[in-house]
Write a protein that holds these residues in place. Structure first.
Motif, PDB file in Angstrom:
ATOM      1  N   ILE A 188       0.838  -1.210   0.000  1.00  0.00           N
ATOM      2  CA  ILE A 188       0.000   0.000   0.000  1.00  0.00           C
ATOM      3  C   ILE A 188       0.867   1.251   0.000  1.00  0.00           C
ATOM      4  CG2 ILE A 188      -1.624   1.309   1.403  1.00  0.00           C
ATOM      5  CD1 ILE A 188      -2.807  -1.411   2.226  1.00  0.00           C
ATOM      6  N   ALA A 189       1.967   1.227   0.798  1.00  0.00           N
ATOM      7  CA  ALA A 189       2.845   2.401   0.884  1.00  0.00           C
ATOM      8  C   ALA A 189       3.429   2.734  -0.483  1.00  0.00           C
ATOM      9  CB  ALA A 189       3.957   2.139   1.902  1.00  0.00           C
ATOM     10  N   THR A 190       3.845   1.713  -1.226  1.00  0.00           N
ATOM     11  CA  THR A 190       4.405   1.964  -2.554  1.00  0.00           C
ATOM     12  C   THR A 190       3.322   2.409  -3.534  1.00  0.00           C
ATOM     13  OG1 THR A 190       5.912   0.173  -2.049  1.00  0.00           O
ATOM     14  CG2 THR A 190       5.944   1.002  -4.275  1.00  0.00           C
ATOM     15  N   LYS A 191       2.161   1.747  -3.468  1.00  0.00           N
ATOM     16  CA  LYS A 191       1.084   2.066  -4.419  1.00  0.00           C
ATOM     17  C   LYS A 191       0.592   3.497  -4.243  1.00  0.00           C
ATOM     18  CE  LYS A 191      -1.081  -2.221  -5.889  1.00  0.00           C
ATOM     19  NZ  LYS A 191      -0.478  -3.284  -5.080  1.00  0.00           N
ATOM     20  N   THR A 192       0.431   3.926  -2.983  1.00  0.00           N
ATOM     21  CA  THR A 192      -0.083   5.284  -2.773  1.00  0.00           C
ATOM     22  C   THR A 192       0.911   6.331  -3.267  1.00  0.00           C
ATOM     23  OG1 THR A 192       0.716   5.104  -0.509  1.00  0.00           O
ATOM     24  CG2 THR A 192      -1.617   4.807  -0.847  1.00  0.00           C
ATOM     25  N   SER A 193       2.226   6.082  -3.056  1.00  0.00           N
ATOM     26  CA  SER A 193       3.184   7.094  -3.516  1.00  0.00           C
ATOM     27  C   SER A 193       3.262   7.126  -5.046  1.00  0.00           C
ATOM     28  CB  SER A 193       4.553   6.872  -2.894  1.00  0.00           C
ATOM     29  OG  SER A 193       4.909   5.539  -2.958  1.00  0.00           O
ATOM     30  N   ILE A 194       3.098   5.959  -5.688  1.00  0.00           N
ATOM     31  CA  ILE A 194       3.043   5.965  -7.155  1.00  0.00           C
ATOM     32  C   ILE A 194       1.799   6.714  -7.639  1.00  0.00           C
ATOM     33  CG2 ILE A 194       2.772   4.474  -9.179  1.00  0.00           C
ATOM     34  CD1 ILE A 194       5.544   4.383  -8.220  1.00  0.00           C
ATOM     35  N   MET A 195       0.690   6.554  -6.875  1.00  0.00           N
ATOM     36  CA  MET A 195      -0.528   7.290  -7.240  1.00  0.00           C
ATOM     37  C   MET A 195      -0.328   8.791  -7.103  1.00  0.00           C
ATOM     38  SD  MET A 195      -3.481   4.875  -5.642  1.00  0.00           S
ATOM     39  CE  MET A 195      -4.951   5.752  -6.122  1.00  0.00           C
ATOM     40  N   ILE A 196       0.408   9.213  -6.066  1.00  0.00           N
ATOM     41  CA  ILE A 196       0.710  10.643  -5.915  1.00  0.00           C
ATOM     42  C   ILE A 196       1.511  11.138  -7.122  1.00  0.00           C
ATOM     43  CG2 ILE A 196       1.973  12.314  -4.516  1.00  0.00           C
ATOM     44  CD1 ILE A 196       1.303  10.651  -2.069  1.00  0.00           C
ATOM     45  N   LEU A 197       2.462  10.320  -7.585  1.00  0.00           N
ATOM     46  CA  LEU A 197       3.257  10.694  -8.758  1.00  0.00           C
ATOM     47  C   LEU A 197       2.376  10.825 -10.003  1.00  0.00           C
ATOM     48  CD1 LEU A 197       6.517   8.598  -8.323  1.00  0.00           C
ATOM     49  CD2 LEU A 197       6.281  11.058  -8.300  1.00  0.00           C
ATOM     50  N   VAL A 198       1.437   9.871 -10.180  1.00  0.00           N
ATOM     51  CA  VAL A 198       0.538   9.922 -11.339  1.00  0.00           C
ATOM     52  C   VAL A 198      -0.326  11.184 -11.287  1.00  0.00           C
ATOM     53  CG1 VAL A 198      -1.462   8.791 -12.389  1.00  0.00           C
ATOM     54  CG2 VAL A 198       0.510   7.445 -11.754  1.00  0.00           C
ATOM     55  N   ILE A 199      -0.837  11.503 -10.086  1.00  0.00           N
ATOM     56  CA  ILE A 199      -1.657  12.712  -9.927  1.00  0.00           C
ATOM     57  C   ILE A 199      -0.849  13.957 -10.278  1.00  0.00           C
ATOM     58  CG2 ILE A 199      -2.792  14.154  -8.191  1.00  0.00           C
ATOM     59  CD1 ILE A 199      -3.575  11.471  -6.811  1.00  0.00           C
ATOM     60  N   SER A 200       0.429  13.977  -9.849  1.00  0.00           N
ATOM     61  CA  SER A 200       1.267  15.146 -10.134  1.00  0.00           C
ATOM     62  C   SER A 200       1.498  15.304 -11.636  1.00  0.00           C
ATOM     63  CB  SER A 200       2.590  15.025  -9.393  1.00  0.00           C
ATOM     64  OG  SER A 200       3.425  14.096 -10.032  1.00  0.00           O
ATOM     65  N   VAL A 201       1.630  14.178 -12.345  1.00  0.00           N
ATOM     66  CA  VAL A 201       1.809  14.254 -13.792  1.00  0.00           C
ATOM     67  C   VAL A 201       0.519  14.729 -14.452  1.00  0.00           C
ATOM     68  CG1 VAL A 201       2.216  12.866 -15.854  1.00  0.00           C
ATOM     69  CG2 VAL A 201       3.659  12.561 -13.867  1.00  0.00           C
ATOM     70  N   LEU A 202      -0.625  14.191 -13.988  1.00  0.00           N
ATOM     71  CA  LEU A 202      -1.916  14.565 -14.578  1.00  0.00           C
ATOM     72  C   LEU A 202      -2.202  16.051 -14.398  1.00  0.00           C
ATOM     73  CD1 LEU A 202      -4.296  11.588 -13.632  1.00  0.00           C
ATOM     74  CD2 LEU A 202      -3.354  12.143 -15.852  1.00  0.00           C
ATOM     75  N   ARG A 203      -1.841  16.584 -13.224  1.00  0.00           N
ATOM     76  CA  ARG A 203      -2.128  17.995 -12.957  1.00  0.00           C
ATOM     77  C   ARG A 203      -0.977  18.911 -13.339  1.00  0.00           C
ATOM     78  NH1 ARG A 203      -4.792  17.817  -6.933  1.00  0.00           N
ATOM     79  NH2 ARG A 203      -6.594  16.497  -7.448  1.00  0.00           N
ATOM     80  N   ASP A 204       0.141  18.331 -13.750  1.00  0.00           N
ATOM     81  CA  ASP A 204       1.355  19.078 -14.084  1.00  0.00           C
ATOM     82  C   ASP A 204       1.805  19.944 -12.898  1.00  0.00           C
ATOM     83  OD1 ASP A 204       3.452  19.738 -15.618  1.00  0.00           O
ATOM     84  OD2 ASP A 204       2.445  21.307 -16.770  1.00  0.00           O
ATOM     85  N   ASP A 205       1.787  19.323 -11.708  1.00  0.00           N
ATOM     86  CA  ASP A 205       2.125  20.042 -10.479  1.00  0.00           C
ATOM     87  C   ASP A 205       3.438  19.461  -9.928  1.00  0.00           C
ATOM     88  OD1 ASP A 205       2.325  21.223  -8.037  1.00  0.00           O
ATOM     89  OD2 ASP A 205       0.194  20.982  -7.516  1.00  0.00           O
TER      90      ASP A 205
END
Lengths: 83, 185
Positions: free
Chosen positions: A35-52
């Protein structure tokens, strides 16, 4: 691109269910690591999607440092029965 | 927008999982999961600094400190005589360990050199209980043979200092294995 996020949420539910129903502490630790790895990868995906980039840097930090807690907890649990 | 709601719904779900745990170690692991989900939700709503703090302090540091605290506090310290054949028999140790495990406690043996040191340790509250394998030492010194026969007829004694631990262990040990007694100073 939002379907990637939906697929990741479904994948995240698998270790959550595992942590909930399995009584073995090491299986719970495995689920926690997953879960710890999956959530941080999800944060990375969100950052790419929002260009933040600010969220991106935080995602990288959580991904690299977050698992240190898992290691420390595993060492404490491993030595539990040796005392 | 739908995935935002689903991710946010994971937070109360894991929180509910956390509060239903009875084993403290399991609860610590679930707390780590809750921290990871919380960091994700905070990052999702744009609070990157809060997410970083939750991951580093809320998850890593607090779990480690709590694991050390739980490990050192939830143990049953049993004083035993150190040398030779006077040590705790394996059958009693196994029965004790199983009984304590039901309450998520851990058995910790503390060795002492003599009977007096053992008595002193429970009087000074260093240990929670002491284990005496046979009749008092004065009888054993006088007549070795009669002491051995009395040891066979009398089960070994477990003096427990705390009434709560005494009541917890009351049903766990069979009377012929060891006799439980509440220690009174």
């Amino acid at each position: 691109m939002n379907w990637i996020l939906v697929a990741m949420i479904i994948a995240l539910c698998i270790p959550i269910y595992e942590a909930w129903q399995d009584e073995d502490i090491w299986q719970k630790m495995l689920a926690f690591g997953s879960i710890a790895t999956k959530t941080s990868i999800m944060i990375l995906v969100i950052s790419v999607l929002r260009d933040d980039w600010m969220i991106g840097v935080v995602g990288v930090l959580i991904l690299s440092v977050g698992n240190a807690g898992l290691m420390l907890l595993a060492h404490v649990l491993r030595r539990l029965n040796q005392l | 927008m739908a995935e935002l709601i689903i991710i946010t719904a994971l937070l109360p779900l894991t929180a509910l999982m956390l509060v239903t745990q009875t084993n403290p170690y399991h609860a610590l692991v679930i707390r780590g999961i809750l921290g990871a989900i919380a960091a994700l939700v905070y990052a999702l709503f744009g609070a990157a600094d809060v997410a970083l703090t939750e991951a580093l302090v809320g998850t890593m540091l607090s779990i480690t400190l709590y694991a050390v605290a739980v490990r050192s506090s939830m143990s049953f310290r049993l004083g035993v005589l150190e040398p030779g054949d006077e040590v705790l028999p394996e059958a009693i140790a196994t029965a004790l360990r199983q009984g304590l495990q039901r309450h998520h406690l851990r058995l910790e043996r503390v060795g002492y050199g003599s009977e007096e040191a053992l008595e002193g340790a429970i009087a000074r509250q260093e240990v929670h209980a002491i284990f005496q394998s046979s009749a008092p030492a004065t009888v054993a010194d006088a007549q070795d043979r009669s002491a051995q026969t009395s040891a066979a007829s009398h089960p070994p004694q477990l003096h427990i200092r705390l009434p709560r631990l005494h009541s917890l262990l009351q049903g766990e040990l069979s009377p012929e294995l060891a006799h439980l007694k509440l220690y009174e100073s």
